[in-house]
Design an enzyme around this catalytic site. Structure first.
Site, short mmCIF file in Angstrom:
data_model
loop_
_atom_site.label_atom_id
_atom_site.label_comp_id
_atom_site.label_asym_id
_atom_site.label_seq_id
_atom_site.Cartn_x
_atom_site.Cartn_y
_atom_site.Cartn_z
N ASP A 75 0.83 -1.20 0.00
CA ASP A 75 0.00 0.00 0.00
C ASP A 75 0.87 1.25 0.00
OD1 ASP A 75 0.77 -0.72 2.65
OD2 ASP A 75 -0.75 0.63 3.49
N GLU A 141 0.09 -0.91 5.95
CA GLU A 141 1.16 -0.31 6.74
C GLU A 141 0.98 1.20 6.83
OE1 GLU A 141 5.01 1.43 7.93
OE2 GLU A 141 3.89 1.81 6.09
#
Length: 383
Positions: A75, A141
């Site tokens: 991400d 994250e």
């Protein structure tokens, strides 16, 4: 723009990943691409989806011997105003200066590509290597980080999985590739403090209790407090107030309460309980009516000189000619979750000068060097 046929395997994969707009917690099939590559060279694949978060765990090798894990995230943070970018943020363009441009180039799709290509080469060169090569990859994250690495680690612990060493691909370098590696991180402890007073008219202060006036001396003392000395690996613990709110917006009303948000970045010289007790003592000393909600984002962790740090440092020296500098500065990373398994953790990745910024970019050639550093580390530890 360099023609695709001229790109190295690492850069081809990095560009493919960058072109997938995986804004947290969306993965946009980045992990599918990685798993396809790893599966083709014999990795055992285990996708793990928790809530809206994609993760996977992959291993190659036997249970006998140590485990070296590559960890990272697919991400990325939002692009911000697209019109401010020189190039489309998900175009993955290599410009005339040899810079790979795009959201995630540094943080951290470049590292992911280097990890995959290094591991492909290693298991082909050393099919009977000792121990295991592992991957722990998440799409959570940059967001809340509740259903990503943290959740996978909890599952691995429940299965009594072993994880000796971990390289997290966070962009650790500051000016030149490999000049800095992170061998630990400070803990992060946040709080929302509420101080209660009594609302009233500013012309009749004796009938009110102004929480701003009451809290100001206590907040000043907290800000001036010397929490610890730090140590050889960590700077002293820091305290920062990030938000302060009170009042109705009217100029003639004494507010009824005050809220303050603050954060500790703390070293291994302090504990969560110790910091909480000292804050409470200062607030009570000033006779405040208060309540507080604490939020622990992560405990401090440290990898002291040893097998992993030695292997990484030697590989950086062999590939770049540089002596690396271990550091514990900066914010938190998913390394904090992995370290709870008793794992030696080191963060090593590209230059971090443009992470989370408009026009995120890194030197494209650095990714081939990073691939070689990862490969040589694998050889030193598992060949």
């Amino acid at each position: 723009m360099t023609a695709p046929a001229e790109l190295s395997p690492t850069l081809q994969l990095a560009c493919d990943l960058i072109r997938r707009p995986s804004v947290t917690p969306v993965d946009a099939d980045c992990q599918t691409q990685m798993m396809n590559r790893l599966g083709a060279v014999g990795f055992q694949l285990e996708p793990m989806r928790f809530e809206d978060v994609d993760n996977f765990w992959a291993t190659h090798g036997t249970q006998d011997g140590p485990v070296l894990c590559f960890a990272g995230h697919t991400d990325v943070v939002p692009t911000g105003p697209v019109q401010q970018w020189q190039h489309e943020p998900f175009e993955a363009l290599i410009d005339a200066d040899g810079m790979l441009c795009g959201r995630g180039a540094a943080d951290m799709k470049g590292s992911l590509a280097s990890m995959v290509v290094a591991s492909e080469r290693f298991v082909q060169d050393y099919p009977n290597h000792r121990g295991k090569v592992a991957f722990l990859i998440t799409s959570d994250e940059e967001g809340p980080a509740h259903h990503g690495t943290k959740a996978v680690v909890e599952l691995l612990k429940a299965r009594n999985e072993r994880l000796d060493w971990c390289i997290v691909g966070e962009p650790s370098s500051t000016t030149l590739l490999g000049d800095v590696v992170k061998n630990g991180r400070r803990g992060s402890l946040g709080a929302k403090l509420t101080v209660r007073g009594k609302q009233g008219h500013v012309a009749y202060p004796h009938l009110a209790r102004n929480p701003i006036h009451l809290a100001a001396p206590a907040l000043a003392e907290l800000a001036a407090e010397h929490w610890d000395e730090g140590n050889a690996f960590f700077p002293p613990t820091s305290f920062q107030i990030s938000n302060l709110n009170s009042g109705t917006g009217a100029t003639n009303v004494v507010p009824g309460d005050l809220t303050a948000l603050f954060n500790f970045r703390f070293s291994t010289e302090s504990t969560v309980e110790g910091l909480q007790e000292r804050v409470a003592a200062i607030l009570d000393k000033h006779q405040l009516e208060w309540s507080i909600d604490w939020a622990l984002s992560g405990l401090p962790f440290l990898t002291e000189p040893g097998e992993l740090l030695d292997a990484v440092s030697s590989s950086i020296k062999a590939v770049t000619g540089r002596e690396t500098q271990p550091s514990t500065s900066g914010g938190t990373s998913d390394g904090r979750f992995i370290a709870t398994m008793g794992t030696q953790v080191v963060e090593l990745g590209p230059v971090n000068a443009t992470i989370h910024q408009v026009d995120e970019r890194i030197l494209a050639s650095d990714l081939d060097l990073l691939t070689e550093i990862y490969y040589q580390t694998l050889v030193r530890l598992l060949a």
